[in-house]
Design a protein around this motif. Structure first.
Motif, short mmCIF file in Angstrom:
data_model
loop_
_atom_site.label_atom_id
_atom_site.label_comp_id
_atom_site.label_asym_id
_atom_site.label_seq_id
_atom_site.Cartn_x
_atom_site.Cartn_y
_atom_site.Cartn_z
N ASP A 211 13.03 -10.52 -2.15
CA ASP A 211 13.26 -9.39 -1.25
C ASP A 211 12.89 -8.08 -1.94
O ASP A 211 13.74 -7.33 -2.42
N ILE A 212 11.59 -7.83 -1.99
CA ILE A 212 11.10 -6.64 -2.72
C ILE A 212 11.55 -5.36 -2.03
O ILE A 212 11.75 -4.32 -2.68
N VAL A 213 11.75 -5.42 -0.72
CA VAL A 213 12.22 -4.23 0.01
C VAL A 213 13.61 -3.83 -0.47
O VAL A 213 13.89 -2.64 -0.70
N ALA A 214 14.49 -4.81 -0.66
CA ALA A 214 15.83 -4.51 -1.18
C ALA A 214 15.73 -3.86 -2.55
O ALA A 214 16.47 -2.92 -2.86
N ASP A 215 14.79 -4.35 -3.39
CA ASP A 215 14.61 -3.77 -4.72
C ASP A 215 14.10 -2.32 -4.62
O ASP A 215 14.54 -1.45 -5.37
N LEU A 216 13.17 -2.07 -3.69
CA LEU A 216 12.67 -0.71 -3.51
C LEU A 216 13.82 0.23 -3.11
O LEU A 216 13.97 1.32 -3.67
N VAL A 217 14.64 -0.23 -2.17
CA VAL A 217 15.75 0.60 -1.69
C VAL A 217 16.76 0.84 -2.82
O VAL A 217 17.23 1.96 -3.03
N SER A 218 17.03 -0.24 -3.58
CA SER A 218 18.02 -0.08 -4.66
C SER A 218 17.51 0.84 -5.76
O SER A 218 18.28 1.41 -6.53
N LYS A 219 16.17 1.00 -5.84
CA LYS A 219 15.59 1.91 -6.84
C LYS A 219 15.41 3.31 -6.26
O LYS A 219 14.70 4.15 -6.84
N GLY A 220 15.93 3.56 -5.07
CA GLY A 220 15.97 4.93 -4.56
C GLY A 220 14.97 5.26 -3.46
O GLY A 220 14.90 6.42 -3.03
N VAL A 221 14.20 4.26 -2.98
CA VAL A 221 13.27 4.54 -1.89
C VAL A 221 14.04 4.53 -0.57
O VAL A 221 14.77 3.57 -0.27
N SER A 222 13.88 5.58 0.21
CA SER A 222 14.56 5.64 1.50
C SER A 222 13.94 4.62 2.47
O SER A 222 12.71 4.50 2.54
N PRO A 223 14.76 3.89 3.24
CA PRO A 223 14.19 2.96 4.23
C PRO A 223 13.21 3.65 5.19
O PRO A 223 12.27 3.02 5.67
N SER A 224 13.41 4.94 5.44
CA SER A 224 12.50 5.66 6.34
C SER A 224 11.13 5.90 5.68
O SER A 224 10.21 6.38 6.33
N ASP A 225 11.00 5.57 4.41
CA ASP A 225 9.71 5.65 3.71
C ASP A 225 9.09 4.27 3.51
O ASP A 225 8.14 4.12 2.73
N ILE A 226 9.64 3.26 4.17
CA ILE A 226 9.12 1.90 4.02
C ILE A 226 8.69 1.37 5.38
O ILE A 226 9.44 1.46 6.36
N VAL A 227 7.45 0.85 5.44
CA VAL A 227 6.93 0.24 6.66
C VAL A 227 6.72 -1.26 6.40
O VAL A 227 6.05 -1.61 5.42
N ILE A 228 7.28 -2.10 7.24
CA ILE A 228 7.04 -3.54 7.11
C ILE A 228 5.83 -3.87 7.98
O ILE A 228 5.94 -4.09 9.19
N GLY A 229 4.66 -3.86 7.34
CA GLY A 229 3.40 -3.94 8.09
C GLY A 229 3.23 -5.22 8.88
O GLY A 229 2.55 -5.22 9.91
N ASP B 157 0.85 -1.19 0.00
CA ASP B 157 0.00 0.00 0.00
C ASP B 157 0.89 1.24 0.00
O ASP B 157 2.05 1.18 0.40
N ILE B 158 0.31 2.35 -0.41
CA ILE B 158 0.92 3.65 -0.12
C ILE B 158 -0.02 4.35 0.85
O ILE B 158 -1.22 4.45 0.61
N LYS B 159 0.54 4.75 1.98
CA LYS B 159 -0.28 5.31 3.06
C LYS B 159 0.58 6.34 3.78
O LYS B 159 1.72 6.03 4.15
N GLY B 160 0.04 7.53 3.97
CA GLY B 160 0.81 8.57 4.67
C GLY B 160 2.17 8.82 4.04
O GLY B 160 3.16 8.98 4.76
N ASN B 161 2.22 8.85 2.70
CA ASN B 161 3.45 9.11 1.95
C ASN B 161 4.52 8.03 2.11
O ASN B 161 5.68 8.25 1.74
N LYS B 162 4.13 6.88 2.66
CA LYS B 162 5.10 5.78 2.80
C LYS B 162 4.58 4.53 2.07
O LYS B 162 3.39 4.36 1.85
N ILE B 163 5.54 3.65 1.74
CA ILE B 163 5.18 2.36 1.15
C ILE B 163 5.08 1.34 2.27
O ILE B 163 6.02 1.16 3.04
N TRP B 164 3.94 0.69 2.36
CA TRP B 164 3.72 -0.36 3.36
C TRP B 164 3.78 -1.72 2.66
O TRP B 164 2.99 -1.98 1.74
#
Lengths: 113, 113
Positions: A80-98, A64-71
């Motif tokens: 490891d989709i989170v690693a892919d998000l980070v490698s594509k430039g998403v800051s870890p502080s914009d990612i929530v592991i719900g 989801d995208i919620k409150g300007n973050k990716i959940w």
């Protein structure tokens, strides 16, 4: 909100790539559905169908995208989709592991909420 | 395709009504997500969140439109959404119960595929 436009496109790109026919995770009786609700910002890859006489119905990945973050709400794979998000430039502080409890989230580089 | 326009609106209406706050199925930590992909014709109601320290993530209802028919793919409730579809004018021959095996579908008034 350029950032959200980028996040929306990136999530759809990663789910579509994971669902691509080359992966061939499922038998022919099972369909992989990409479900993109760009209005409510829910993004899912779902497996639906039959493998012989066994019903298949489960969520492969859900973000989801919620409150300007990716959940990341569900990941039933070892991708490891989170690693892919980070490698594509998403800051870890914009990612929530719900699916991690909040107390656990607080111990990581990722966001609590 | 007037029929499909009607089917799309009807599915969204029924899922939204079922997800309405008056139902209060879940505790406050659990969100009910309406996921409507009107491009790919996938429609889902998803429960996501936490009840105290227990993770909640499951599909409440999922419907597709495929080959001019409405497919009910998942129903984890005792809500008879098929009866509601029929009472709103959908012909049983336009409804596929996806989680029934094909041999079972053939024995009912609903469509096989």
């Amino acid at each position: 909100m350029d950032k959200l436009v980028k996040y929306r496109a990136l999530i759809q790109e990663l789910l579509a790539a994971y669902a691509s026919p080359e992966q061939q995770i499922f038998e022919s009786g099972t369909e992989e559905q990409l479900i993109f609700d760009t209005v409510r910002d829910h993004y899912q890859l779902l497996a639906v169908g039959w493998e012989r006489d066994r019903r298949v119905f489960f969520c492969v990945l859900h973000l989801d995208i919620k409150g300007n973050k990716i959940w990341l709400q569900e990941n039933s794979t070892d991708y490891d989709i989170v690693a892919d998000l980070v490698s594509k430039g998403v800051s870890p502080s914009d990612i929530v592991i719900g699916f991690h409890p909040k107390e656990v989230r607080a111990l990581t580089e990722f966001a609590v909420a």
